[in-house]
Structures are given as structure tokens and as C-alpha cells.
Design a protein around this motif. Sequence first.
Motif, PDB file in Angstrom:
ATOM      1  N   GLY A   1       1.195   5.932  -6.391  1.00 33.48           N
ATOM      2  CA  GLY A   1       0.110   5.510  -7.266  1.00 33.48           C
ATOM      3  C   GLY A   1      -0.424   4.125  -6.996  1.00 33.48           C
ATOM      4  O   GLY A   1      -1.043   3.509  -7.870  1.00 33.48           O
ATOM      5  N   GLU A   2      -0.232   3.615  -5.785  1.00 35.01           N
ATOM      6  CA  GLU A   2      -0.728   2.282  -5.444  1.00 35.01           C
ATOM      7  C   GLU A   2      -2.258   2.247  -5.446  1.00 35.01           C
ATOM      8  O   GLU A   2      -2.914   3.256  -5.263  1.00 35.01           O
ATOM      9  CB  GLU A   2      -0.222   1.868  -4.056  1.00 35.01           C
ATOM     10  CG  GLU A   2       1.272   1.621  -3.979  1.00 35.01           C
ATOM     11  CD  GLU A   2       2.079   2.863  -3.694  1.00 35.01           C
ATOM     12  OE1 GLU A   2       3.296   2.724  -3.454  1.00 35.01           O
ATOM     13  OE2 GLU A   2       1.503   3.975  -3.724  1.00 35.01           O
ATOM     14  N   LYS A   3      -2.808   1.057  -5.612  1.00 31.47           N
ATOM     15  CA  LYS A   3      -4.262   0.893  -5.606  1.00 31.47           C
ATOM     16  C   LYS A   3      -4.829   1.273  -4.240  1.00 31.47           C
ATOM     17  O   LYS A   3      -5.862   1.950  -4.147  1.00 31.47           O
ATOM     18  CB  LYS A   3      -4.635  -0.556  -5.934  1.00 31.47           C
ATOM     19  CG  LYS A   3      -6.139  -0.838  -5.925  1.00 31.47           C
ATOM     20  CD  LYS A   3      -6.404  -2.291  -6.284  1.00 31.47           C
ATOM     21  CE  LYS A   3      -7.897  -2.608  -6.224  1.00 31.47           C
ATOM     22  NZ  LYS A   3      -8.678  -1.854  -7.238  1.00 31.47           N
ATOM     23  N   TYR A   4      -4.155   0.837  -3.183  1.00 30.14           N
ATOM     24  CA  TYR A   4      -4.576   1.176  -1.822  1.00 30.14           C
ATOM     25  C   TYR A   4      -3.585   2.185  -1.241  1.00 30.14           C
ATOM     26  O   TYR A   4      -2.366   1.979  -1.303  1.00 30.14           O
ATOM     27  CB  TYR A   4      -4.629  -0.074  -0.944  1.00 30.14           C
ATOM     28  CG  TYR A   4      -5.709  -1.045  -1.339  1.00 30.14           C
ATOM     29  CD1 TYR A   4      -7.039  -0.799  -1.011  1.00 30.14           C
ATOM     30  CD2 TYR A   4      -5.402  -2.198  -2.060  1.00 30.14           C
ATOM     31  CE1 TYR A   4      -8.048  -1.677  -1.378  1.00 30.14           C
ATOM     32  CE2 TYR A   4      -6.401  -3.087  -2.432  1.00 30.14           C
ATOM     33  CZ  TYR A   4      -7.722  -2.819  -2.088  1.00 30.14           C
ATOM     34  OH  TYR A   4      -8.708  -3.693  -2.467  1.00 30.14           O
ATOM     35  N   ARG A   5      -4.120   3.255  -0.679  1.00 33.54           N
ATOM     36  CA  ARG A   5      -3.285   4.294  -0.094  1.00 33.54           C
ATOM     37  C   ARG A   5      -3.859   4.697   1.258  1.00 33.54           C
ATOM     38  O   ARG A   5      -5.060   4.948   1.376  1.00 33.54           O
ATOM     39  CB  ARG A   5      -3.219   5.525  -1.013  1.00 33.54           C
ATOM     40  CG  ARG A   5      -2.530   5.276  -2.341  1.00 33.54           C
ATOM     41  CD  ARG A   5      -2.553   6.520  -3.202  1.00 33.54           C
ATOM     42  NE  ARG A   5      -3.900   6.845  -3.628  1.00 33.54           N
ATOM     43  CZ  ARG A   5      -4.263   8.014  -4.160  1.00 33.54           C
ATOM     44  NH1 ARG A   5      -3.380   8.975  -4.289  1.00 33.54           N
ATOM     45  NH2 ARG A   5      -5.507   8.221  -4.541  1.00 33.54           N
ATOM     46  N   TRP A   6      -2.992   4.772   2.236  1.00 33.05           N
ATOM     47  CA  TRP A   6      -3.368   5.258   3.555  1.00 33.05           C
ATOM     48  C   TRP A   6      -3.169   6.764   3.604  1.00 33.05           C
ATOM     49  O   TRP A   6      -2.158   7.280   3.130  1.00 33.05           O
ATOM     50  CB  TRP A   6      -2.512   4.593   4.628  1.00 33.05           C
ATOM     51  CG  TRP A   6      -2.668   3.112   4.725  1.00 33.05           C
ATOM     52  CD1 TRP A   6      -1.855   2.154   4.174  1.00 33.05           C
ATOM     53  CD2 TRP A   6      -3.695   2.396   5.421  1.00 33.05           C
ATOM     54  NE1 TRP A   6      -2.304   0.904   4.478  1.00 33.05           N
ATOM     55  CE2 TRP A   6      -3.441   1.017   5.252  1.00 33.05           C
ATOM     56  CE3 TRP A   6      -4.799   2.783   6.180  1.00 33.05           C
ATOM     57  CZ2 TRP A   6      -4.248   0.033   5.809  1.00 33.05           C
ATOM     58  CZ3 TRP A   6      -5.605   1.800   6.738  1.00 33.05           C
ATOM     59  CH2 TRP A   6      -5.333   0.447   6.549  1.00 33.05           C
TER      60      TRP A   6
ATOM     61  N   SER B   1       0.848  -1.193   0.000  1.00 34.74           N
ATOM     62  CA  SER B   1       0.000   0.000   0.000  1.00 34.74           C
ATOM     63  C   SER B   1       0.880   1.238   0.000  1.00 34.74           C
ATOM     64  O   SER B   1       2.040   1.206   0.408  1.00 34.74           O
ATOM     65  CB  SER B   1      -0.925   0.002   1.223  1.00 34.74           C
ATOM     66  OG  SER B   1      -0.181  -0.130   2.420  1.00 34.74           O
ATOM     67  N   GLY B   2       0.312   2.355  -0.468  1.00 26.88           N
ATOM     68  CA  GLY B   2       1.010   3.631  -0.472  1.00 26.88           C
ATOM     69  C   GLY B   2       0.539   4.516   0.662  1.00 26.88           C
ATOM     70  O   GLY B   2      -0.399   4.171   1.399  1.00 26.88           O
ATOM     71  N   PHE B   3       1.158   5.667   0.782  1.00 28.29           N
ATOM     72  CA  PHE B   3       0.880   6.547   1.910  1.00 28.29           C
ATOM     73  C   PHE B   3       0.831   8.006   1.486  1.00 28.29           C
ATOM     74  O   PHE B   3       1.689   8.481   0.740  1.00 28.29           O
ATOM     75  CB  PHE B   3       1.952   6.380   2.989  1.00 28.29           C
ATOM     76  CG  PHE B   3       1.963   5.025   3.631  1.00 28.29           C
ATOM     77  CD1 PHE B   3       1.237   4.788   4.783  1.00 28.29           C
ATOM     78  CD2 PHE B   3       2.672   3.988   3.057  1.00 28.29           C
ATOM     79  CE1 PHE B   3       1.234   3.528   5.369  1.00 28.29           C
ATOM     80  CE2 PHE B   3       2.674   2.725   3.630  1.00 28.29           C
ATOM     81  CZ  PHE B   3       1.950   2.493   4.789  1.00 28.29           C
ATOM     82  N   ILE B   4      -0.181   8.702   1.967  1.00 25.39           N
ATOM     83  CA  ILE B   4      -0.244  10.158   1.919  1.00 25.39           C
ATOM     84  C   ILE B   4      -0.198  10.583   3.379  1.00 25.39           C
ATOM     85  O   ILE B   4      -1.178  10.450   4.108  1.00 25.39           O
ATOM     86  CB  ILE B   4      -1.526  10.647   1.236  1.00 25.39           C
ATOM     87  CG1 ILE B   4      -1.633  10.083  -0.187  1.00 25.39           C
ATOM     88  CG2 ILE B   4      -1.580  12.179   1.210  1.00 25.39           C
ATOM     89  CD1 ILE B   4      -2.966  10.347  -0.855  1.00 25.39           C
ATOM     90  N   ALA B   5       0.959  11.070   3.806  1.00 21.40           N
ATOM     91  CA  ALA B   5       1.197  11.279   5.228  1.00 21.40           C
ATOM     92  C   ALA B   5       1.729  12.681   5.470  1.00 21.40           C
ATOM     93  O   ALA B   5       2.601  13.154   4.748  1.00 21.40           O
ATOM     94  CB  ALA B   5       2.186  10.237   5.748  1.00 21.40           C
ATOM     95  N   GLU B   6       1.211  13.329   6.516  1.00 22.14           N
ATOM     96  CA  GLU B   6       1.538  14.733   6.748  1.00 22.14           C
ATOM     97  C   GLU B   6       3.030  14.978   6.917  1.00 22.14           C
ATOM     98  O   GLU B   6       3.571  15.938   6.374  1.00 22.14           O
ATOM     99  CB  GLU B   6       0.801  15.274   7.982  1.00 22.14           C
ATOM    100  CG  GLU B   6       1.145  16.727   8.242  1.00 22.14           C
ATOM    101  CD  GLU B   6       0.351  17.375   9.358  1.00 22.14           C
ATOM    102  OE1 GLU B   6       0.390  18.609   9.449  1.00 22.14           O
ATOM    103  OE2 GLU B   6      -0.295  16.651  10.126  1.00 22.14           O
ATOM    104  N   GLU B   7       3.702  14.126   7.651  1.00 28.86           N
ATOM    105  CA  GLU B   7       5.107  14.389   7.961  1.00 28.86           C
ATOM    106  C   GLU B   7       6.071  13.779   6.954  1.00 28.86           C
ATOM    107  O   GLU B   7       7.287  13.837   7.122  1.00 28.86           O
ATOM    108  CB  GLU B   7       5.431  13.904   9.379  1.00 28.86           C
ATOM    109  CG  GLU B   7       4.535  14.477  10.463  1.00 28.86           C
ATOM    110  CD  GLU B   7       4.438  15.997  10.417  1.00 28.86           C
ATOM    111  OE1 GLU B   7       5.400  16.646   9.980  1.00 28.86           O
ATOM    112  OE2 GLU B   7       3.376  16.533  10.803  1.00 28.86           O
ATOM    113  N   GLY B   8       5.525  13.172   5.897  1.00 28.20           N
ATOM    114  CA  GLY B   8       6.358  12.732   4.784  1.00 28.20           C
ATOM    115  C   GLY B   8       7.269  11.561   5.075  1.00 28.20           C
ATOM    116  O   GLY B   8       8.285  11.375   4.400  1.00 28.20           O
TER     117      GLY B   8
END
Length: 263
Positions: free
Chosen positions: A77-82, A64-71
Motif C-alpha cells: 500500500g505504499e504511495k509509490y509502487r513499481w 516504494s512498493g512492488f507489484i512484481a510477476e515473480e513475487g
Amino acid sequence: MNFEILCTQVQELAREVGRFIYDERLKFTAEDIIHKGKADMVTYVDKTAEKTIVAALRELLPESGFIAEEGTAQDNGEKYRWVIDPLDGTTNYIHGISPFCVSIALMEDQEIIMGVVYEISLNEMFYAWKGSKAYLNGKEIHVSKASSTADSLIATGFPYYDFSKLDNYLKAMNFFMRNSHGMRRLGSAAADMAYVAAGRFEGFYEHALHSWDVAAGIIILKQAGGKVCDFSGGENYLFGGEMIACNANYFDEFYSIVNKHLG
């Protein structure tokens, strides 16, 4: 994928990280605060919490991928992203006031399919997943049934870096102050969204937001019977930086007021 089981695991993680955040509050000093902007602060607590969350979520959902505030992790571009805010309400936390939250959402492609918001000080766990009801500490929650400004308590957030809409913001606040039960500014958009879902607020609006501020709250609110849009009535509310969130009965009136001043 069993969303209910995964959501339970994410709740356990949020609670574990919440304990760390709470315990660290008495340990850090002013020297531990990093200023990303005049009113935009971060501490080692945010960063450590995010690393812990990312590592655990990678175990739960590999690749899975990540969109995270602290980077601390990336979205490729993963299908599942946290979508993660390890500590929403950092300024509150630094000053020793509530609320401050752990916020974790899961997206499948462009759809939010799970959300967990843990308000640490009150030990309140809000959560929902695709096809579920919305819950607070195991009990089903719903938005309120109020249908007019006169019967509503309104939440908002103050911009801390983008002041381009400030004059119109004040005009909208002036209207709500004069015509509603009142206004509240909690300092945590994740809590604001969860509180609308639980019927504590009727509506919430804010601009200059980030996806990690609201992603988990969006699905919790929708599963509780609420509605969301951007300031122009569209669907660019996750990544567009604008949020209108409301119960269903009051939504049209609330949107028209916010849109008049800020759309």
C-alpha cells in the motif's frame, strides 16, 4: 521528484538487465524451466532479473512498493509502487524467438506516472513519464493516423490459462482477419502496447492479462496519443485483465468491434 532523471535511470537498469537476459539465453537448459501452468513458464532468468530490478529500484526510490510477476517483492500500500515484468515473453525467450521485453512502470497512488519497455532483441527502448512525450531510443513516437479497420493492422494475444472467452475470441479474430490489413500475435503484451504507441499497430486487444504485462505500455501509449479501455469501455484495464489499446482516430470503431464480441 524529477521524472525525467528517474526515467533515464530506469532505462539504464532495463538495458543492464536486458544484457543479462540476452546473454543467459544460450546457457539454460530444459531442466531450468519451471511450469506454472501448461503454457505458463518461468526460468531462473526471470527470477534473477526481477531480483536485480527490485534491488536497484529500492536504491532509486526508497520506501516504494512492488507489484512484481515473480513475487520477489511485495506491495504493502505504499504511495509509490513499481509494476514489474522482468521478462515479458518468456515462452518466446525459451524458444529463441522475439520479442521479449523488460517492462517497468511506476505508480503514484492509482496513477501510472512512468513506463519503460525495453525490447531486448532489437535494442529498442520505449519510454514516457507524466507530462512527457513518448519516445523510442530518444526519438519522439506517435500512434498512427489510420481511422478504419480496412486501414489497420491488429495485434492480439492468445489466452494461455483462461479459455472462457475463446469462442468469442475466435469470432473477433475472424472479423479482423477478413476486414483489416491482418492480425499479429507477438507473444508479449508489453511489445504490443509499445508497437501501438509507435504506430506499427493500430489496435491491440487481449484478456487474461496481468497488471505487469501492460502497466508500462499504458502510459507510453497514452503519451503517444493513444487510448485504452477495458472490453466494456471502462477504466478497469490495469487490474481487470482486459485491454483495448488503439490510436485515437480508430478507437471508437475498434472498441465497438471488440465490445460486440467480448464485452
